[in-house]
Design an enzyme around this catalytic site. Structure first.
Site, PDB file in Angstrom:
ATOM      1  N   HIS A 346      86.064   0.266  75.746  1.00 12.60           N
ATOM      2  CA  HIS A 346      85.884   1.704  75.889  1.00 12.60           C
ATOM      3  C   HIS A 346      86.091   2.604  77.053  1.00 12.60           C
ATOM      4  O   HIS A 346      85.919   3.672  77.021  1.00 12.60           O
ATOM      5  CB  HIS A 346      84.449   2.010  75.090  1.00 12.60           C
ATOM      6  CG  HIS A 346      84.183   1.610  73.920  1.00 12.60           C
ATOM      7  ND1 HIS A 346      84.491   2.359  72.921  1.00 12.60           N
ATOM      8  CD2 HIS A 346      83.771   0.301  73.407  1.00 12.60           C
ATOM      9  CE1 HIS A 346      84.087   1.693  71.585  1.00 12.60           C
ATOM     10  NE2 HIS A 346      83.837   0.401  72.125  1.00 12.60           N
ATOM     11  N   LYS A 532      79.465  16.951  75.790  1.00 11.23           N
ATOM     12  CA  LYS A 532      79.496  15.578  76.106  1.00 11.23           C
ATOM     13  C   LYS A 532      78.709  15.375  77.036  1.00 11.23           C
ATOM     14  O   LYS A 532      78.239  16.243  77.897  1.00 11.23           O
ATOM     15  CB  LYS A 532      81.180  15.492  76.301  1.00 11.23           C
ATOM     16  CG  LYS A 532      81.527  16.386  77.373  1.00 11.23           C
ATOM     17  CD  LYS A 532      83.276  16.263  77.600  1.00 11.23           C
ATOM     18  CE  LYS A 532      84.063  16.798  76.475  1.00 11.23           C
ATOM     19  NZ  LYS A 532      84.782  15.734  75.548  1.00 11.23           N
ATOM     20  N   ARG A 533      78.688  13.789  77.388  1.00  8.94           N
ATOM     21  CA  ARG A 533      78.030  13.582  78.857  1.00  8.94           C
ATOM     22  C   ARG A 533      78.666  14.151  79.884  1.00  8.94           C
ATOM     23  O   ARG A 533      79.733  14.580  79.795  1.00  8.94           O
ATOM     24  CB  ARG A 533      77.927  12.049  78.805  1.00  8.94           C
ATOM     25  CG  ARG A 533      76.973  11.259  77.920  1.00  8.94           C
ATOM     26  CD  ARG A 533      75.444  11.732  78.190  1.00  8.94           C
ATOM     27  NE  ARG A 533      74.994  11.318  79.498  1.00  8.94           N
ATOM     28  CZ  ARG A 533      74.057  10.351  79.755  1.00  8.94           C
ATOM     29  NH1 ARG A 533      74.007   9.455  78.537  1.00  8.94           N
ATOM     30  NH2 ARG A 533      73.855   9.951  80.883  1.00  8.94           N
ATOM     31  N   LYS A 538      85.127  14.069  83.221  1.00  9.44           N
ATOM     32  CA  LYS A 538      85.355  15.299  82.100  1.00  9.44           C
ATOM     33  C   LYS A 538      85.595  16.561  82.497  1.00  9.44           C
ATOM     34  O   LYS A 538      85.804  17.566  81.751  1.00  9.44           O
ATOM     35  CB  LYS A 538      84.094  15.158  81.235  1.00  9.44           C
ATOM     36  CG  LYS A 538      83.809  13.755  80.395  1.00  9.44           C
ATOM     37  CD  LYS A 538      82.758  13.478  79.690  1.00  9.44           C
ATOM     38  CE  LYS A 538      82.352  12.067  79.198  1.00  9.44           C
ATOM     39  NZ  LYS A 538      83.142  11.847  77.951  1.00  9.44           N
ATOM     40  N   THR A 642      85.534  11.541  70.907  1.00  5.90           N
ATOM     41  CA  THR A 642      85.281  11.817  69.386  1.00  5.90           C
ATOM     42  C   THR A 642      84.712  13.238  69.048  1.00  5.90           C
ATOM     43  O   THR A 642      84.786  13.375  68.000  1.00  5.90           O
ATOM     44  CB  THR A 642      84.378  10.659  68.840  1.00  5.90           C
ATOM     45  OG1 THR A 642      83.045  10.523  69.859  1.00  5.90           O
ATOM     46  CG2 THR A 642      84.727   9.202  68.798  1.00  5.90           C
ATOM     47  N   LYS A 646      85.544  16.211  65.920  1.00  8.73           N
ATOM     48  CA  LYS A 646      84.460  16.516  65.017  1.00  8.73           C
ATOM     49  C   LYS A 646      84.671  18.000  65.033  1.00  8.73           C
ATOM     50  O   LYS A 646      84.514  18.897  64.035  1.00  8.73           O
ATOM     51  CB  LYS A 646      82.937  16.399  65.706  1.00  8.73           C
ATOM     52  CG  LYS A 646      82.546  14.919  65.398  1.00  8.73           C
ATOM     53  CD  LYS A 646      81.268  14.480  66.526  1.00  8.73           C
ATOM     54  CE  LYS A 646      81.320  13.131  66.369  1.00  8.73           C
ATOM     55  NZ  LYS A 646      80.432  12.641  67.748  1.00  8.73           N
TER      56      LYS A 646
HETATM   57  C1  26V Z   1      80.225   4.433  81.843  1.00 11.29           C
HETATM   58  C2  26V Z   1      80.520   4.674  83.259  1.00 11.29           C
HETATM   59  C3  26V Z   1      79.778   3.935  84.410  1.00 11.29           C
HETATM   60  C4  26V Z   1      80.060   4.495  85.911  1.00 11.29           C
HETATM   61  C5  26V Z   1      80.370   5.861  86.031  1.00 11.29           C
HETATM   62  C6  26V Z   1      81.371   6.242  85.192  1.00 11.29           C
HETATM   63  C7  26V Z   1      81.256   5.825  83.786  1.00 11.29           C
HETATM   64  C8  26V Z   1      82.081   6.406  82.815  1.00 11.29           C
HETATM   65  C9  26V Z   1      81.817   6.140  81.479  1.00 11.29           C
HETATM   66  C10 26V Z   1      81.047   4.971  81.048  1.00 11.29           C
HETATM   67  C11 26V Z   1      81.216   4.492  79.558  1.00 11.29           C
HETATM   68  C12 26V Z   1      81.657   3.538  79.171  1.00 11.29           C
HETATM   69  C13 26V Z   1      81.744   3.291  77.633  1.00 11.29           C
HETATM   70  C14 26V Z   1      81.796   4.647  77.202  1.00 11.29           C
HETATM   71  O1  26V Z   1      81.052   4.929  76.503  1.00 11.29           O
HETATM   72  N1  26V Z   1      83.254   4.871  76.564  1.00 11.29           N
HETATM   73  C15 26V Z   1      83.439   5.745  75.712  1.00 11.29           C
HETATM   74  O2  26V Z   1      83.578   5.343  74.513  1.00 11.29           O
HETATM   75  C16 26V Z   1      83.753   6.430  73.431  1.00 11.29           C
HETATM   76  C17 26V Z   1      83.922   5.616  72.131  1.00 11.29           C
HETATM   77  O3  26V Z   1      85.041   4.860  72.138  1.00 11.29           O
HETATM   78  C18 26V Z   1      84.985   7.026  73.600  1.00 11.29           C
HETATM   79  O4  26V Z   1      85.500   8.049  72.658  1.00 11.29           O
HETATM   80  C19 26V Z   1      85.113   7.803  75.049  1.00 11.29           C
HETATM   81  O5  26V Z   1      86.109   8.434  75.476  1.00 11.29           O
HETATM   82  C20 26V Z   1      84.599   6.602  76.159  1.00 11.29           C
HETATM   83  O6  26V Z   1      84.171   7.191  77.316  1.00 11.29           O
END
Ligand code: 26V
Length: 798
Positions: A346, A532-533, A538, A642, A646
């Site tokens: 992801h 979003k987060r 982003k 996602t 929506k």
């Molecule tokens: C984790 C981290 C940790 C370190 C700092 C930066 C960072 C950025 C993102 C994440 C999350 C990783 C996994 C995640 O939530 N990915 C999300 O998954 C969604 C479902 O597939 C997708 O739509 C998003 O684009 C993706 O960021």
């Protein structure tokens, strides 16, 4: 069991009588809480019947099942979903109308189950909905966190985190299955006795499952999300007293990690991951043995989907069970394991790829570590035997430089590796995991994400649903039918209908925002939304800087002002509690809002709101109320997104970069119906290869942008210390890793084009209709069907 939902009278009389029996109170005096609990209980009883039937059928027939292992399930509220999917809504509404009760208000009593951080967790929840609604045999497997994602308060413009005590009143939907508890070992040592590894753990923890029903839409199917709760056993380690032991254990299912920016509490996080992975695998193996008594058939009957690397210890745990407990030889165990597990990636952000230091990992999971070492040894040997250079072998190794690389374990141990949007999968195959793709080209595949149109359209936008019913009587079952709307895009009638729907949803959102935050929005202004987060990639910051630019222009440029359509900029975002920079951006947005909302020169034309505590339930009123959907990540960084889907499904037009699933949105709707801007993913990557770019050049050459950057630190914001946003301006000027300044001009122009498009009402609503019409592709039903057919090889029940 009697069915009390046959008609409104039967229902109402039972509802009243239960209030009397349970709470010793008459309906007219009952509180919302009491009414909610009684309603929930009555709905649960209907679910129970279908649930038992589904379980019995699954038990009896010979079929293959999928288990979706995920550290996060962002379920939101279930009551509305359950009532609608069971077809009970009409009866309840009629009954409540007779007593002047508001079903909505009662539904709102339910706490939002926030067992997830963002997109990844919500995706898991959408997938379960599609699995149940299409009748696939599939289950979720996760953790029953005592506290979900923190509740966000904004105090003096800053984010403050409050614990999300979502279980304080019990959870009406869950069923504790104590009889199916399993033991999870931690710590200790391994000894080899008669050629067998014997593991002597330091402590054992009870994993007790709680099942939450996942109700299919009008199909009688109820499958389960199994959430594991950590509880003490009577064997406590000698160094802890009973109280310390209890506290320590309960921490394992204590809270969801809100912190995807820093990695504190590594030991606890590893324990959490092993805890629910091992519990889930034990459960699967036990069930399979009871039914088939032969583990060699496991891959024919079971597939485990590993949602990101968090559950990838299932690979090692399955090996441990097969080899140590069932004495299957390594080669055969490996064949079984790698034919059972499939992995979804992801993110390509390097900082988000999990790596556990060996010196932390090994003492917590000594036997699991040995197994990973052996997997790694054989994997590396295989590469060397096939003449791969040592350099490549070191790069691909699962354990190297003192860390365990979870993504490598997941790739090596799975038969399928998928990305979540076409561009993301391309980047995985050609850049990020290029060597693995060369090694195992057959493993890599794409499954573009989706969202459940039942929650995100049918339930949250009944007004739009009613319009769609006019063009298709089957769109709920076949969302591709939404395409029929394409030819309505050129009709006055449908444009007017969509305009009316949008206005109604904007009014509803404006009311909520006014009630909660006292900020008044004009429903006829453009609702420009980014929810979003909060992450640098982003680029909420770019959005904020652009608003400052607009404000400056409105103050100084009469032509600009005359041409400007009123805008309401709405943000919603939680920042990880340890992510300092992200929290600064929240403060900046609130500071901008505070300044511009008060300015009588501009506040008819420009409003800014940062909504407090954005969550699934809030999203249900935000998505339908949006005109312009901000999807502005640095190209290549957002795996899919996602929220973009929506918004689109509810008729918003995207302003975005060619990133993640935006690329596919653009292909579907065509360039006229989306507002694109910015560097492409290739351009971003080539800049990285050539050592980045010079943000200072942009700063010096762009007068308007320079003013905005200067305003961050020159006292322009009277309410805050001059230094408050120094770090933001420093980072932009010195590193700007995410190309905020470089993309700014192109973003500014894109906003100008959106502004012009909105003025042309005919063109705007035509584009809006095309977006809705093309959104069927992004139903998670399509995504799940692809997983089922192309990865899982499972079939729906008849
Ligand atoms: C984790 C981290 C940790 C370190 C700092 C930066 C960072 C950025 C993102 C994440 C999350 C990783 C996994 C995640 O939530 N990915 C999300 O998954 C969604 C479902 O597939 C997708 O739509 C998003 O684009 C993706 O960021």
């Amino acid at each position: 069991m009697s069915n009390y939902f046959t008609d409104e009278y039967t229902f109402l009389s039972e509802f009243k009588s239960r209030l009397e029996r349970r709470y010793i109170i008459e309906l007219k005096d009952a509180s919302i809480r009491q009414k909610y609990h009684v309603l929930g209980e009555m709905v649960s009883e209907v679910i129970a019947k279908n649930w038992l039937e589904t379980n019995l059928e699954l038990h009896d027939i010979d079929h293959k099942e999928v288990y979706y292992f995920s550290m996060e399930f962002l379920m939101g509220r279930l009551i509305t979903n359950n009532i609608m999917n069971l077809g009970l809504r009409d009866t309840i509404e009629k009954a409540f109308a007779m007593e002047d009760l508001d079903l909505n208000a009662i539904e709102h009593y339910e706490s939002d189950a926030g067992l997830g951080n963002g997109g990844l967790g919500r995706l898991a929840a959408c997938f379960l909905d599609s699995i149940a609604s299409m009748g696939y045999p599939g289950f979720g497997n996760g953790i029953r966190y005592r506290y979900g994602l923190f509740e966000q308060k904004i105090e003096d413009g800053y984010q403050v985190e409050k614990p999300d005590d979502w279980l304080k009143e019990g959870y009406v939907w869950e069923v504790r299955k104590e009889e199916e508890a399993v033991l999870i070992p931690f710590g200790g040592y391994v000894s080899f006795e008669d050629g067998n590894a014997v593991y002597y753990p330091d402590e054992q923890i009870h994993a007790v499952p709680y099942d939450v029903p996942v109700v299919g839409n009008h199909n009688g199917m109820v499958t389960s999300l199994r959430l594991w709760n950590a509880e003490p056993t009577d064997k406590r380690p000698p160094h802890l007293n009973a109280f310390e032991y209890d506290t320590e254990i309960r921490r394992i299912s204590g809270f969801l990690y809100p912190d995807d920016a820093t990695r504190e509490g590594k030991v606890l996080r590893i324990k959490q991951q092993y805890f629910f992975s091992a519990a889930g695998v034990q459960n699967i193996v036990r069930k399979h043995m009871a039914k088939y008594n032969d583990l060699s058939t496991l891959p024919d009957k079971i597939v485990i989907q590993i949602n990101d690397t968090h559950p990838s210890l299932v690979i090692a745990e399955l090996m441990r069970l097969l080899v140590d407990d069932y004495h299957i030889d390594w080669e055969q165990a490996w064949t079984i394991t790698t034919n059972t597990c499939a992995y979804t990636n992801h993110t390509i952000l390097a900082e988000a790829l999990e790596k556990w230091p060996v010196d932390i990992f090994e003492p917590v999971l000594p036997r699991i570590y040995q197994i990973i070492e052996e997997i790694n040894r054989r994997f590396c040997k295989g590469l060397l035997d096939s003449n791969y250079p040592q350099e490549t072998v070191t790069k691909l190794a699962i354990i190297a430089d003192g860390v365990v690389k979870m993504a490598h374990l997941a790739i090596v141990g799975s038969f399928s590796v998928n990305g979540v949007a076409a561009l993301h999968t391309d980047i995985l195959k050609n850049i990020e995991m290029r060597d693995f793709n060369t090694l195992y080209p057959e493993k890599f595949n794409n499954k573009t994400n989706g969202i459940t149109h039942r929650r995100w359209l049918l339930h949250s936008n009944p007004e739009l649903s009613a319009i769609l019913d006019m063009v298709s009587d089957n769109w709920v079952y076949d969302p591709m039918e939404l395409q029929k709307l394409v030819k309505k895009a050129t009709t006055k009638k449908y444009r007017a209908l969509i305009k009316k729907m949008k206005l109604a949803k904007k009014k509803a959102l404006a009311e909520r925002i006014y009630d909660e935050q006292g900020i008044e929005l004009d429903p006829s202004s453009i609702f420009d939304i980014q929810v979003k987060r909060l992450h640098e990639y982003k680029r909420q910051l770019m959005n904020a800087l652009h608003i400052m630019y607009v404000y400056n222009k409105l103050k100084s440029d009469a032509d600009f002002k005359a041409n400007y359509v009123p805008h309401s900029f709405i943000f919603g975002a939680k920042a990880a509690s340890g992510y300092y920079f992200a929290k600064k951006v929240i403060k900046l947005i609130n500071t901008i809002a505070h300044k511009v909302n008060q300015d009588p020169d501009t506040n008819e034309l420009l409003k800014v709101v940062f909504v407090e505590n954005y969550n699934v339930t809030y999203a249900e009123s935000i998505m339908p109320a949006c005109d312009l959907s901000e999807q502005i990540s640095t190209a290549s960084k957002e795996a899919s997104g996602t929220g973009n889907m929506k918004f689109m499904m509810n008729g918003a037009i995207t302003i975005g970069t060619l990133d993640g699933a935006n690329v596919e949105i653009a292909e579907l709707v065509g360039e006229d119906n989306i507002v694109l801007f910015g560097l492409t993913s290739d351009e971003v990557n080539s800049r990285y290869e050539n050592g980045g770019y010079q943000p200072l050049d942009v700063y010096h050459n762009h007068v308007d942008l320079r003013l905005v950057i200067d305003q961050l630190t020159n006292g322009f914001f009277e309410d805050v210390d001059k230094e408050e946003f120094r770090e933001i301006s420093d980072r932009l000027l010195q590193q700007d890793h995410y190309f905020v300044l470089e993309d700014f001009e192109s973003y500014r122009q894109a906003h100008e084009r959106a502004n012009e498009l909105y003025k042309d009402e005919e063109a705007w609503f035509k584009a809006s209709i095309i977006n809705i019409a093309k959104s069927g592709y992004f139903s998670s039903d399509r995504t799940i069907r692809q997983y089922a057919e192309e990865i899982w090889n499972i079939e729906p029940l008849k």
